[in-house]
Design a protein around this motif. Sequence first.
Motif, short mmCIF file in Angstrom:
data_model
loop_
_atom_site.label_atom_id
_atom_site.label_comp_id
_atom_site.label_asym_id
_atom_site.label_seq_id
_atom_site.Cartn_x
_atom_site.Cartn_y
_atom_site.Cartn_z
N MET A 61 -18.88 -10.62 -43.36
CA MET A 61 -17.57 -10.03 -43.11
C MET A 61 -17.46 -9.48 -41.69
O MET A 61 -16.36 -9.38 -41.14
CB MET A 61 -17.30 -8.89 -44.11
CG MET A 61 -16.99 -9.35 -45.52
SD MET A 61 -15.46 -10.31 -45.60
CE MET A 61 -15.40 -10.67 -47.36
N ILE A 62 -18.61 -9.15 -41.10
CA ILE A 62 -18.61 -8.66 -39.72
C ILE A 62 -17.97 -9.69 -38.79
O ILE A 62 -17.30 -9.34 -37.81
CB ILE A 62 -20.06 -8.35 -39.26
CG1 ILE A 62 -20.67 -7.27 -40.16
CG2 ILE A 62 -20.09 -7.93 -37.80
CD1 ILE A 62 -22.16 -7.09 -39.96
N GLY A 63 -18.17 -10.96 -39.10
CA GLY A 63 -17.58 -12.01 -38.29
C GLY A 63 -16.32 -12.60 -38.88
O GLY A 63 -15.39 -12.97 -38.15
N ILE A 64 -16.25 -12.68 -40.21
CA ILE A 64 -15.10 -13.30 -40.88
C ILE A 64 -13.80 -12.56 -40.60
O ILE A 64 -12.77 -13.16 -40.24
CB ILE A 64 -15.34 -13.37 -42.40
CG1 ILE A 64 -16.38 -14.45 -42.74
CG2 ILE A 64 -14.03 -13.64 -43.15
CD1 ILE A 64 -15.85 -15.86 -42.62
N LEU A 65 -13.81 -11.25 -40.76
CA LEU A 65 -12.57 -10.48 -40.61
C LEU A 65 -12.00 -10.53 -39.20
O LEU A 65 -10.80 -10.82 -39.02
CB LEU A 65 -12.79 -9.03 -41.06
CG LEU A 65 -13.18 -8.85 -42.54
CD1 LEU A 65 -13.34 -7.37 -42.88
CD2 LEU A 65 -12.16 -9.50 -43.46
N PRO A 66 -12.80 -10.32 -38.15
CA PRO A 66 -12.23 -10.44 -36.80
C PRO A 66 -11.75 -11.86 -36.48
O PRO A 66 -10.71 -12.03 -35.84
CB PRO A 66 -13.41 -10.05 -35.89
CG PRO A 66 -14.28 -9.21 -36.74
CD PRO A 66 -14.18 -9.79 -38.11
N LEU A 67 -12.50 -12.88 -36.94
CA LEU A 67 -12.08 -14.26 -36.68
C LEU A 67 -10.75 -14.57 -37.37
O LEU A 67 -9.87 -15.22 -36.79
CB LEU A 67 -13.15 -15.24 -37.17
CG LEU A 67 -14.38 -15.41 -36.26
CD1 LEU A 67 -15.38 -16.34 -36.92
CD2 LEU A 67 -13.98 -15.94 -34.90
N GLY A 68 -10.61 -14.11 -38.61
CA GLY A 68 -9.34 -14.30 -39.32
C GLY A 68 -8.20 -13.60 -38.62
O GLY A 68 -7.08 -14.13 -38.53
#
Length: 329
Positions: A61-68
């Motif tokens: 989620m550390i990467g998923i949320l900012p990418l989204g």
Amino acid sequence: MTKPTEGALSAKDGTSSERVQTDAESADSEALSSSKAVSQSDHEDAWSDFWAGARSTLPIMIGILPLGFILGTQGAQHGLSAIGMAIMCAFNFAGGSEFAAVALWSSAPSFIVIVCATWLINCRHIVLGAALTPFMQSAKVSTPRSLLAFFVMCDETWALSMQEVHRRRKAGRPAAELFSFSYHMGVGVTLWTSWFMVAAIGAAVGGSLGDLTRWGFLMAFPATFIGLVAAMRPALSKSGPMAASALVAAGSSLFVLVLRRHPVSPRMQRILDAAPCCVMISIAAPAFMTTNIVTLVTLAATVVVALKTNLAITIVFAVAFNALLQTFF
């Protein structure tokens, strides 16, 4: 000696009959209770696996949320509404093709060009599905459940499910228990809902926050797969098939598709067992094809950290280190 009367014999037979009936009813009741207990235990195990899958997504989620969020802001800049972005991300759960579709949207190509570009980028899901299918078949997952599992399968969902298969195999689980549908759905549903919701929020906010890529969040995607490969890597003496397969990912993927239903030799089995890591390498590999020195240094450092630590630390390090380098260089 007096003989028992006919009424006494009848009463005795009736008592025996009632006792037999009572015993039968008692046995049926115990069987029903046992069946309910087993069903309740299976239900609890399914929910336990589901929540375990959901919890396993926290580092990603550390990467998923900012990418989204970045995807949503880019969509807003190209004229997509928050609702339109949410629908696109919900029905096409594959971030790479969505970034491509948003970029093509601004240049106004024909609809067929966008569809073809999206399909080509998403072709890797054929490989992912082929690698996961044998484990699903061993677990006797029904066709409707398989279709649902593939719908919520993105790169990260597949990678975490394969990591769980790898963990269960090392624990000595039988083949029928290596793939957990509940665990897979816990991962997939959590990532799916988070992705389209945060993309919609990004589209609603628009570009008011400026360029978010300078904070290093784009490094989270390759860092995720570098970390997963490091965690699942075989011993050095057995890593030859993984390296070779990574160089010919497309050919080996077709090979797996054709041969997965046929018995193979132990040597060939080792090659097939390396396939999950090979696919993850092929997903992360394009990030290295750059002349940007900051990106290359970040990726090299991320590989070192991944070999020494766990997935969460790897992703946090990649994002923070890249942001730091971009600040000074």
